[in-house]
Design a protein around this motif. Structure first.
Motif, PDB file in Angstrom:
ATOM      1  N   GLY A 244      -4.995  70.767 -72.444  1.00 58.53           N
ATOM      2  CA  GLY A 244      -6.281  70.664 -73.121  1.00 58.53           C
ATOM      3  C   GLY A 244      -7.377  70.589 -72.075  1.00 58.53           C
ATOM      4  N   SER A 245      -8.162  69.534 -72.133  1.00 61.52           N
ATOM      5  CA  SER A 245      -9.251  69.365 -71.159  1.00 61.52           C
ATOM      6  C   SER A 245      -8.812  68.552 -69.944  1.00 61.52           C
ATOM      7  CB  SER A 245     -10.451  68.688 -71.829  1.00 61.52           C
ATOM      8  OG  SER A 245     -10.070  67.393 -72.266  1.00 61.52           O
ATOM      9  N   GLU A 246      -7.568  68.073 -69.955  1.00 67.27           N
ATOM     10  CA  GLU A 246      -7.092  67.240 -68.847  1.00 67.27           C
ATOM     11  C   GLU A 246      -6.442  68.083 -67.754  1.00 67.27           C
ATOM     12  OE1 GLU A 246      -6.025  63.194 -71.306  1.00 67.27           O
ATOM     13  OE2 GLU A 246      -4.412  64.589 -70.890  1.00 67.27           O
ATOM     14  N   LYS A 247      -6.679  67.666 -66.520  1.00 67.38           N
ATOM     15  CA  LYS A 247      -6.025  68.286 -65.364  1.00 67.38           C
ATOM     16  C   LYS A 247      -5.015  67.276 -64.844  1.00 67.38           C
ATOM     17  CE  LYS A 247      -9.988  71.091 -63.992  1.00 67.38           C
ATOM     18  NZ  LYS A 247      -9.677  72.326 -64.566  1.00 67.38           N
ATOM     19  N   VAL A 248      -3.754  67.708 -64.775  1.00 65.47           N
ATOM     20  CA  VAL A 248      -2.656  66.798 -64.491  1.00 65.47           C
ATOM     21  C   VAL A 248      -1.859  67.278 -63.274  1.00 65.47           C
ATOM     22  CG1 VAL A 248      -0.554  65.742 -65.431  1.00 65.47           C
ATOM     23  CG2 VAL A 248      -2.490  66.239 -66.957  1.00 65.47           C
TER      24      VAL A 248
ATOM     25  N   GLY B  45     -11.393  62.860 -61.735  1.00 67.74           N
ATOM     26  CA  GLY B  45     -10.961  62.811 -63.127  1.00 67.74           C
ATOM     27  C   GLY B  45      -9.602  63.420 -63.422  1.00 67.74           C
ATOM     28  N   PHE B  46      -8.731  63.491 -62.411  1.00 66.71           N
ATOM     29  CA  PHE B  46      -7.386  64.019 -62.612  1.00 66.71           C
ATOM     30  C   PHE B  46      -6.458  62.924 -63.112  1.00 66.71           C
ATOM     31  CE2 PHE B  46      -9.180  67.219 -59.942  1.00 66.71           C
ATOM     32  CZ  PHE B  46      -8.473  68.385 -60.192  1.00 66.71           C
ATOM     33  N   LYS B  47      -5.423  63.349 -63.820  1.00 69.52           N
ATOM     34  CA  LYS B  47      -4.382  62.427 -64.269  1.00 69.52           C
ATOM     35  C   LYS B  47      -3.079  62.782 -63.556  1.00 69.52           C
ATOM     36  CE  LYS B  47      -6.424  61.109 -68.552  1.00 69.52           C
ATOM     37  NZ  LYS B  47      -6.185  60.712 -69.917  1.00 69.52           N
ATOM     38  N   LEU B  48      -2.100  61.911 -63.707  1.00 76.09           N
ATOM     39  CA  LEU B  48      -0.782  62.133 -63.120  1.00 76.09           C
ATOM     40  C   LEU B  48       0.239  62.349 -64.230  1.00 76.09           C
ATOM     41  CD1 LEU B  48      -0.908  59.327 -60.437  1.00 76.09           C
ATOM     42  CD2 LEU B  48      -0.752  61.766 -59.964  1.00 76.09           C
ATOM     43  N   GLY B  49       1.119  63.323 -64.028  1.00 78.62           N
ATOM     44  CA  GLY B  49       2.272  63.536 -64.900  1.00 78.62           C
ATOM     45  C   GLY B  49       3.470  62.979 -64.157  1.00 78.62           C
ATOM     46  N   ILE B  50       4.023  61.911 -64.674  1.00 77.69           N
ATOM     47  CA  ILE B  50       5.056  61.190 -63.939  1.00 77.69           C
ATOM     48  C   ILE B  50       6.443  61.740 -64.264  1.00 77.69           C
ATOM     49  CG2 ILE B  50       5.989  58.923 -63.355  1.00 77.69           C
ATOM     50  CD1 ILE B  50       2.958  59.370 -62.664  1.00 77.69           C
ATOM     51  N   ALA B  51       7.015  62.445 -63.307  1.00 72.26           N
ATOM     52  CA  ALA B  51       8.374  62.983 -63.374  1.00 72.26           C
ATOM     53  C   ALA B  51       8.705  63.618 -64.725  1.00 72.26           C
ATOM     54  CB  ALA B  51       9.390  61.891 -63.018  1.00 72.26           C
TER      55      ALA B  51
ATOM     56  N   THR C  82      -4.988  58.038 -63.399  1.00 75.50           N
ATOM     57  CA  THR C  82      -4.641  57.749 -62.006  1.00 75.50           C
ATOM     58  C   THR C  82      -4.867  56.283 -61.665  1.00 75.50           C
ATOM     59  OG1 THR C  82      -5.168  60.020 -61.421  1.00 75.50           O
ATOM     60  CG2 THR C  82      -5.079  58.446 -59.620  1.00 75.50           C
ATOM     61  N   ALA C  83      -5.972  55.703 -62.131  1.00 81.32           N
ATOM     62  CA  ALA C  83      -6.256  54.296 -61.837  1.00 81.32           C
ATOM     63  C   ALA C  83      -5.190  53.377 -62.427  1.00 81.32           C
ATOM     64  CB  ALA C  83      -7.637  53.908 -62.358  1.00 81.32           C
TER      65      ALA C  83
END
Length: 129
Positions: free
Chosen positions: A48-52, A95-101, A113-114
């Motif tokens: 969507g609008s998120e970058k992961v 504003g990036f997020k993490l996709g964990i494994a 991320t925070a």
């Protein structure tokens, strides 16, 4: 240490929250994380609008996950010191997020991320507002 085929298969069968905990525990020991990278940079998935940015706790997990869809990418290590002092603050700022494994079906926990930094005990002094 690299996972063998059986360990990779077992890891990807774990529930998303269990895989998340495995990566958190790995990072709490100040161990390196793995991403997929090509000559253009790291693999960033748009949801969507998120970058992961997907991350894993072992090179063989990243290599197995990429499959044919991302065959131009290869596992690349990020030293924990760089991950905690440079990558995490920069990702919060951008504003990036993490996709964990994520598993082989692409299922996994996407986290701010925070929040991940807090979970692994990294104090981000950068304001994210």
């Amino acid at each position: 240490m690299s996972f063998d085929d059986q360990q990779v298969e077992t890891f990807f069968r774990l529930q998303s929250n269990t895989r998340y905990d495995e990566v958190v525990n790995h990072c709490k020991k100040k161990q390196d994380v793995w991403v997929l990278q090509d000559d253009q940079g790291c693999l960033i998935i748009e949801l969507g609008s998120e970058k992961v940015l997907p991350i894993w706790n072992d090179s063989s997990l990243a290599e197995q996950w990429k499959g044919k869809e991302y065959e131009g990418f290869s596992a690349s290590v990020i030293a924990f010191a760089d991950f905690s002092s440079k990558w995490l603050p920069g990702m919060v700022r951008d504003g990036f997020k993490l996709g964990i494994a994520p598993n082989l079906a692409g299922e996994g926990i996407v986290v701010a991320t925070a929040e991940f930094a807090r979970d692994i005990g990294v104090d981000l002094t950068t304001e994210s507002h």
